[in-house]
Design a protein around this motif. Structure first.
Motif, PDB file in Angstrom:
ATOM      1  N   TRP A 166      75.921  81.683 -29.929  1.00  0.00           N
ATOM      2  CA  TRP A 166      76.595  80.268 -30.582  1.00  0.00           C
ATOM      3  C   TRP A 166      75.720  79.519 -31.456  1.00  0.00           C
ATOM      4  CZ3 TRP A 166      80.609  78.946 -25.970  1.00  0.00           C
ATOM      5  CH2 TRP A 166      81.443  79.753 -25.816  1.00  0.00           C
ATOM      6  N   TRP A 167      74.339  79.735 -31.222  1.00  0.00           N
ATOM      7  CA  TRP A 167      73.514  78.888 -31.834  1.00  0.00           C
ATOM      8  C   TRP A 167      73.491  79.337 -33.230  1.00  0.00           C
ATOM      9  CZ3 TRP A 167      72.119  82.358 -28.091  1.00  0.00           C
ATOM     10  CH2 TRP A 167      71.519  83.550 -28.664  1.00  0.00           C
ATOM     11  N   ARG A 168      73.913  80.502 -33.571  1.00  0.00           N
ATOM     12  CA  ARG A 168      73.813  80.808 -35.109  1.00  0.00           C
ATOM     13  C   ARG A 168      74.858  80.302 -36.316  1.00  0.00           C
ATOM     14  NH1 ARG A 168      73.007  87.416 -34.950  1.00  0.00           N
ATOM     15  NH2 ARG A 168      72.504  86.948 -37.049  1.00  0.00           N
ATOM     16  N   SER A 169      75.953  79.358 -35.654  1.00  0.00           N
ATOM     17  CA  SER A 169      76.808  78.904 -36.484  1.00  0.00           C
ATOM     18  C   SER A 169      77.324  77.669 -35.819  1.00  0.00           C
ATOM     19  CB  SER A 169      77.819  80.025 -36.811  1.00  0.00           C
ATOM     20  OG  SER A 169      78.199  80.521 -35.624  1.00  0.00           O
ATOM     21  N   PRO A 170      78.061  76.791 -36.576  1.00  0.00           N
ATOM     22  CA  PRO A 170      78.421  75.646 -35.997  1.00  0.00           C
ATOM     23  C   PRO A 170      79.365  75.944 -34.734  1.00  0.00           C
ATOM     24  CG  PRO A 170      78.740  75.597 -38.519  1.00  0.00           C
ATOM     25  CD  PRO A 170      78.328  77.057 -38.184  1.00  0.00           C
ATOM     26  N   LEU A 171      79.391  75.292 -33.957  1.00  0.00           N
ATOM     27  CA  LEU A 171      80.410  75.689 -32.602  1.00  0.00           C
ATOM     28  C   LEU A 171      81.707  75.604 -32.940  1.00  0.00           C
ATOM     29  CD1 LEU A 171      78.926  73.494 -29.316  1.00  0.00           C
ATOM     30  CD2 LEU A 171      78.800  76.005 -29.846  1.00  0.00           C
ATOM     31  N   ASN A 172      82.427  76.325 -32.180  1.00  0.00           N
ATOM     32  CA  ASN A 172      84.024  76.471 -32.439  1.00  0.00           C
ATOM     33  C   ASN A 172      84.640  75.737 -31.270  1.00  0.00           C
ATOM     34  OD1 ASN A 172      86.405  77.233 -33.300  1.00  0.00           O
ATOM     35  ND2 ASN A 172      86.364  79.323 -32.693  1.00  0.00           N
ATOM     36  N   THR A 173      84.587  74.318 -31.752  1.00  0.00           N
ATOM     37  CA  THR A 173      85.310  73.442 -30.931  1.00  0.00           C
ATOM     38  C   THR A 173      85.608  71.989 -31.617  1.00  0.00           C
ATOM     39  OG1 THR A 173      84.595  72.210 -28.837  1.00  0.00           O
ATOM     40  CG2 THR A 173      82.717  72.357 -30.511  1.00  0.00           C
ATOM     41  N   SER A 174      86.590  71.392 -30.754  1.00  0.00           N
ATOM     42  CA  SER A 174      87.107  70.164 -31.482  1.00  0.00           C
ATOM     43  C   SER A 174      86.443  68.844 -30.632  1.00  0.00           C
ATOM     44  CB  SER A 174      88.503  69.944 -31.749  1.00  0.00           C
ATOM     45  OG  SER A 174      89.071  70.206 -30.208  1.00  0.00           O
ATOM     46  N   LEU A 175      86.008  69.504 -29.431  1.00  0.00           N
ATOM     47  CA  LEU A 175      85.524  68.406 -28.497  1.00  0.00           C
ATOM     48  C   LEU A 175      84.104  67.723 -28.920  1.00  0.00           C
ATOM     49  CD1 LEU A 175      85.941  70.220 -24.957  1.00  0.00           C
ATOM     50  CD2 LEU A 175      87.520  68.650 -26.122  1.00  0.00           C
ATOM     51  N   GLU A 176      84.015  66.677 -28.531  1.00  0.00           N
ATOM     52  CA  GLU A 176      82.644  65.716 -28.898  1.00  0.00           C
ATOM     53  C   GLU A 176      82.366  65.085 -27.821  1.00  0.00           C
ATOM     54  OE1 GLU A 176      82.540  63.449 -32.506  1.00  0.00           O
ATOM     55  OE2 GLU A 176      84.501  64.293 -33.178  1.00  0.00           O
ATOM     56  N   MET A 177      81.132  65.106 -27.320  1.00  0.00           N
ATOM     57  CA  MET A 177      80.648  64.464 -26.031  1.00  0.00           C
ATOM     58  C   MET A 177      79.187  63.472 -26.646  1.00  0.00           C
ATOM     59  SD  MET A 177      80.811  64.658 -22.881  1.00  0.00           S
ATOM     60  CE  MET A 177      82.054  65.923 -22.981  1.00  0.00           C
ATOM     61  N   TYR A 219      78.703  65.129 -18.918  1.00  0.00           N
ATOM     62  CA  TYR A 219      79.839  65.290 -19.459  1.00  0.00           C
ATOM     63  C   TYR A 219      81.029  65.390 -18.740  1.00  0.00           C
ATOM     64  CZ  TYR A 219      78.721  70.113 -17.577  1.00  0.00           C
ATOM     65  OH  TYR A 219      78.236  71.050 -16.505  1.00  0.00           O
ATOM     66  N   ASN A 220      80.960  65.460 -17.295  1.00  0.00           N
ATOM     67  CA  ASN A 220      81.947  65.620 -16.433  1.00  0.00           C
ATOM     68  C   ASN A 220      83.154  64.763 -16.451  1.00  0.00           C
ATOM     69  OD1 ASN A 220      78.903  65.995 -15.166  1.00  0.00           O
ATOM     70  ND2 ASN A 220      80.283  67.546 -14.167  1.00  0.00           N
ATOM     71  N   ASP A 221      82.868  63.368 -16.562  1.00  0.00           N
ATOM     72  CA  ASP A 221      84.168  62.394 -16.322  1.00  0.00           C
ATOM     73  C   ASP A 221      84.530  61.722 -17.455  1.00  0.00           C
ATOM     74  OD1 ASP A 221      83.641  62.971 -13.766  1.00  0.00           O
ATOM     75  OD2 ASP A 221      82.758  61.001 -13.290  1.00  0.00           O
ATOM     76  N   VAL A 222      83.844  62.180 -18.728  1.00  0.00           N
ATOM     77  CA  VAL A 222      84.422  61.561 -19.912  1.00  0.00           C
ATOM     78  C   VAL A 222      85.740  62.026 -20.629  1.00  0.00           C
ATOM     79  CG1 VAL A 222      83.628  61.321 -22.354  1.00  0.00           C
ATOM     80  CG2 VAL A 222      81.992  61.706 -20.483  1.00  0.00           C
ATOM     81  N   LEU A 223      85.894  63.210 -20.331  1.00  0.00           N
ATOM     82  CA  LEU A 223      87.146  63.689 -20.692  1.00  0.00           C
ATOM     83  C   LEU A 223      88.305  63.971 -19.683  1.00  0.00           C
ATOM     84  CD1 LEU A 223      85.559  66.406 -23.396  1.00  0.00           C
ATOM     85  CD2 LEU A 223      86.775  63.828 -23.936  1.00  0.00           C
ATOM     86  N   ALA A 224      89.609  63.835 -19.935  1.00  0.00           N
ATOM     87  CA  ALA A 224      90.610  63.809 -18.707  1.00  0.00           C
ATOM     88  C   ALA A 224      90.889  65.105 -18.550  1.00  0.00           C
ATOM     89  CB  ALA A 224      91.648  63.066 -18.886  1.00  0.00           C
ATOM     90  N   ASP A 225      89.969  66.042 -17.997  1.00  0.00           N
ATOM     91  CA  ASP A 225      90.209  67.496 -17.631  1.00  0.00           C
ATOM     92  C   ASP A 225      89.477  67.739 -16.494  1.00  0.00           C
ATOM     93  OD1 ASP A 225      90.055  70.209 -17.866  1.00  0.00           O
ATOM     94  OD2 ASP A 225      89.755  70.369 -20.089  1.00  0.00           O
ATOM     95  N   GLY A 230      78.372  76.417 -14.752  1.00  0.00           N
ATOM     96  CA  GLY A 230      77.742  77.125 -15.471  1.00  0.00           C
ATOM     97  C   GLY A 230      77.435  76.661 -16.856  1.00  0.00           C
ATOM     98  N   ASP A 231      77.356  77.480 -17.949  1.00  0.00           N
ATOM     99  CA  ASP A 231      76.869  77.030 -19.454  1.00  0.00           C
ATOM    100  C   ASP A 231      77.977  76.151 -19.974  1.00  0.00           C
ATOM    101  OD1 ASP A 231      75.073  78.914 -18.918  1.00  0.00           O
ATOM    102  OD2 ASP A 231      75.776  80.215 -20.192  1.00  0.00           O
ATOM    103  N   VAL A 232      77.380  74.887 -20.601  1.00  0.00           N
ATOM    104  CA  VAL A 232      78.013  74.329 -21.548  1.00  0.00           C
ATOM    105  C   VAL A 232      77.154  74.524 -22.827  1.00  0.00           C
ATOM    106  CG1 VAL A 232      79.216  72.914 -20.061  1.00  0.00           C
ATOM    107  CG2 VAL A 232      77.120  72.142 -21.005  1.00  0.00           C
ATOM    108  N   TRP A 233      77.737  74.080 -23.993  1.00  0.00           N
ATOM    109  CA  TRP A 233      76.659  74.216 -25.450  1.00  0.00           C
ATOM    110  C   TRP A 233      77.137  72.667 -25.903  1.00  0.00           C
ATOM    111  CZ3 TRP A 233      74.341  78.349 -27.083  1.00  0.00           C
ATOM    112  CH2 TRP A 233      74.234  79.609 -26.219  1.00  0.00           C
ATOM    113  N   TYR A 234      75.791  72.183 -26.460  1.00  0.00           N
ATOM    114  CA  TYR A 234      75.683  70.965 -27.274  1.00  0.00           C
ATOM    115  C   TYR A 234      75.460  71.291 -28.474  1.00  0.00           C
ATOM    116  CZ  TYR A 234      76.104  67.670 -23.074  1.00  0.00           C
ATOM    117  OH  TYR A 234      76.186  67.021 -21.972  1.00  0.00           O
ATOM    118  N   GLN A 235      75.847  70.745 -29.714  1.00  0.00           N
ATOM    119  CA  GLN A 235      75.517  70.917 -30.978  1.00  0.00           C
ATOM    120  C   GLN A 235      75.399  69.754 -32.034  1.00  0.00           C
ATOM    121  OE1 GLN A 235      77.143  73.741 -33.867  1.00  0.00           O
ATOM    122  NE2 GLN A 235      75.503  75.025 -33.209  1.00  0.00           N
TER     123      GLN A 235
END
Ligand code: GCB
Length: 602
Positions: free
Chosen positions: A34-45, A51-57, A65-70
């Motif tokens: 996934w580092w090779r291109s823009p992350l396919n996500t609409s989430l921002e952190m 990251y745990n409590d920021v989004l209501a999820d 496990g893994d999470v990705w930031y870009q």
């Protein structure tokens, strides 16, 4: 590794802000690169933040496990011809970092900094994509340890400490530059000789083939030269020094300059507090004066941001320590953001600095959740591999914090299984390495439930550090029985002839819960009464040189039947409102200070 700083030869810029963010429970990102291109996500952190409590999820909150930031960054054209680096304050617990398509750093351990030299990739005047993979899994070979249990509904993380396993990029991330010929490391130790202050420094230098000259100038708080010396290592003498002392954050600036003939090629400025620390029998001495630790064990913990460093929260916590009349705190149960130590240095607050080794004890099923006691130290559990990671954590901790005058002690572990016959062989190399790396500071570990006749470790350490819960987990609601048990145990420790610091004692209290009866657990009255009982015992024991209540503030834990919305042993609520116990300690500690504590206590 030195901290990024701005100056005539160095520059830094923070990459903090909103980054693209994506969960990756199936580890697809590693396979699909996934580092090779823009992350396919609409989430921002936000960075820094847990990251745990920021989004209501709930999925994000409990993710294992893994999470990705870009994000991306711009390398200023003016950085041409210099080295470009990226430094992370922390990534909890494991991280891999790519600049563009190149892996530039991998790091294990969630509470200490790491950096990568990206000069060859991040050319001056270029835009770069930065991708960070953060993994929060704890295993028997991580510090702190844990295990992952596979369930039909996905993996669940278990660990042997009670605070919530907040994860993510918790501290600032700096893009920074240094010259090619540069100062790479600096160690400062201080001593006192009559009224004079002695500052020994040792600088390491790299990147210059020809002979480079090191000039060190110590400046007082007005910027005036207090002493100067030449050479990679030397001693500076300040004839009449303003000492760093509890309550007096007197600092000097050590300006280390690197010259090629008369040209300045690098400069690094390190603040220095001149002070000594030593254990003498059962006394803990700072600048030769007996010191009594008044304060609390803390957590980096707050609503929404979790474990992230935040200047506003930090300054407020220090203001509350001052309101309490406290003079010190412990960085339970991991190294805090370095900004916290800077602040403590400047304000004369004493810090007990703890490694992230918490939960090295599998002998108590109540704490581990296993159905029986397990051998803590074994090839299948806390093993030689774990010890290597533990050593890494200690080395990185000392490397980062050794120049902070506020730090007066290292704590190598919180509540390890010190009764195990294997504890000694596990800890001996850690103790030896700590003493080799820093012969100037006393060391300890916090002891849970192990009296001196069963403790395998006490004699390896300089200070006895006790976490005790008589009246809460034992003799619950019965303060008379609790006091008897506490007095009986303290009497045993007195014979050891070392200083005793109570690094934890406390009771949960739900703010606003009251009772006229004095044995009702969870009330503010019971918390207050229990602390009062401990203080009475401390006052009868000369060897007790420290009282750090557990805890400074309520904090988040995993949800469970032992905790109601987190651990409530705070003397402040999680949003920093005082409980009755805070007023008790405030009255006591201000009175003690007015009577000459801590410096004149005999
Ligand atoms: C301890 C631990 C601390 C816990 C505390 C408690 O002994 O060191 O991390 O939060 O007990 O409240 O149980």
């Amino acid at each position: 590794m030195l901290r990024p700083q701005d100056g005539p030869t160095r520059e830094r810029k923070a990459l903090d802000g909103l980054w693209a963010f994506k969960l990756d429970g199936d580890r697809q990102g590693r396979a699909e690169r996934w580092w090779r291109s823009p992350l396919n996500t609409s989430l921002e952190m936000p960075v820094p933040c847990s990251y745990n409590d920021v989004l209501a999820d709930t999925r994000i909150r409990n993710h294992v496990g893994d999470v990705w930031y870009q994000t991306d960054f711009w390398v200023p054209p003016s950085w041409s011809g210099r080295r470009t680096l990226i430094q992370f304050g922390s990534a909890t617990h494991q991280a891999s970092v790519w600049v563009g398509e190149t892996l530039v750093a991998e790091h294990e351990g969630g509470y200490l900094p790491f950096e990568a030299d990206i000069t060859q990739l991040a050319l001056a005047g270029s835009h770069q994509r930065l991708t960070v993979l953060v993994n929060n899994e704890l295993s028997y070979t991580t510090i702190p340890p844990g295990i992952i249990v596979d369930t039909p509904h996905g993996p669940r993380q278990r660990f042997f400490h009670d605070f919530f396993n907040y994860a993510g990029l918790h501290r600032s991330i700096w893009l920074h530059t240094t010259p090619t010929a540069r100062i790479t490391d600096l160690t400062v130790t201080t001593n006192i000789d009559g009224r004079a202050g002695l500052v020994d420094y040792e600088a390491t230098v790299a990147g210059g083939s020809e002979s480079l000259r090191v000039v060190a100038t110590l400046r007082d708080r007005f910027g005036n030269e207090a002493a100067t010396a030449e050479g990679h290592a030397a001693q500076l003498r300040v004839p009449v020094a303003e000492l760093w002392a509890p309550g007096q954050g007197n600092l000097y600036d050590l300006e280390v300059q690197l010259f090629r003939e008369s040209q300045l090629v690098d400069q690094y400025v390190q603040s220095v507090g001149i002070r000594t620390v030593e254990v003498d029998g059962a006394r803990f001495l700072i600048n030769g004066q007996p010191f009594r630790f008044l304060g609390a064990g803390k957590h980096e913990d707050g609503a929404v941001r979790g474990r992230a460093h935040d200047d506003t929260a930090m300054v407020h916590d220090f203001a509350l320590l001052e309101w309490l009349g406290a003079n010190s705190f412990r960085t339970s149960h991991y190294p805090y953001a370095e900004e916290v130590l800077d602040y403590a240095d400047r304000h004369g607050i004493v810090v007990i600095d703890e490694s992230p080794a918490v939960g090295l004890n599998l002998s108590w099923p109540q704490l581990t959740g296993f159905d029986k006691p397990l051998a803590t130290f074994s090839p299948e559990t806390i093993s030689d591999t774990t010890r290597e990671r533990h050593l890494d954590a200690i080395r990185e901790l000392i490397q980062r914090d050794r120049n902070h005058p506020s730090v007066v002690m290292w704590v190598l572990a919180n509540e390890p299984d010190s009764a195990s016959p294997d504890a000694r062989s596990y800890f001996e190399p850690l103790v030896a390495e700590t003493r080799r790396l820093d012969p100037t500071r006393p060391i300890g570990f916090t002891n849970m439930l192990t009296p001196p006749d069963r403790c395998q470790l006490a004699e390896l350490f300089d200070v006895v550090m006790l976490n005790r819960y008589y009246g809460w987990y034992f003799q619950s609601g019965n303060l008379r029985a609790a006091e008897d048990a506490l007095r009986a145990e303290v009497a045993q420790w007195q014979h050891i002839g070392r200083p005793i610091i109570f690094t934890e004692f406390g009771a949960d209290a739900i703010a606003g819960l009251h009772s006229v009866f004095d044995d009702v657990l969870w009330t503010e009255e019971y918390q207050r009464a229990m602390l009062k009982m401990y203080l009475r015992v401390f006052d009868d024991t000369t060897e007790v040189v420290g009282e750090h209540v557990w805890a400074f503030a309520d904090f988040a834990t995993p949800s469970g039947i032992r905790r109601v919305d987190g651990n409530k042993k705070g003397i402040f609520t999680r949003d920093r409102q005082p409980k009755a116990a805070a007023h008790l300690l405030r009255e006591r500690w201000h009175r003690m200070s007015a009577q000459g504590f801590p410096l004149d206590a005999g």
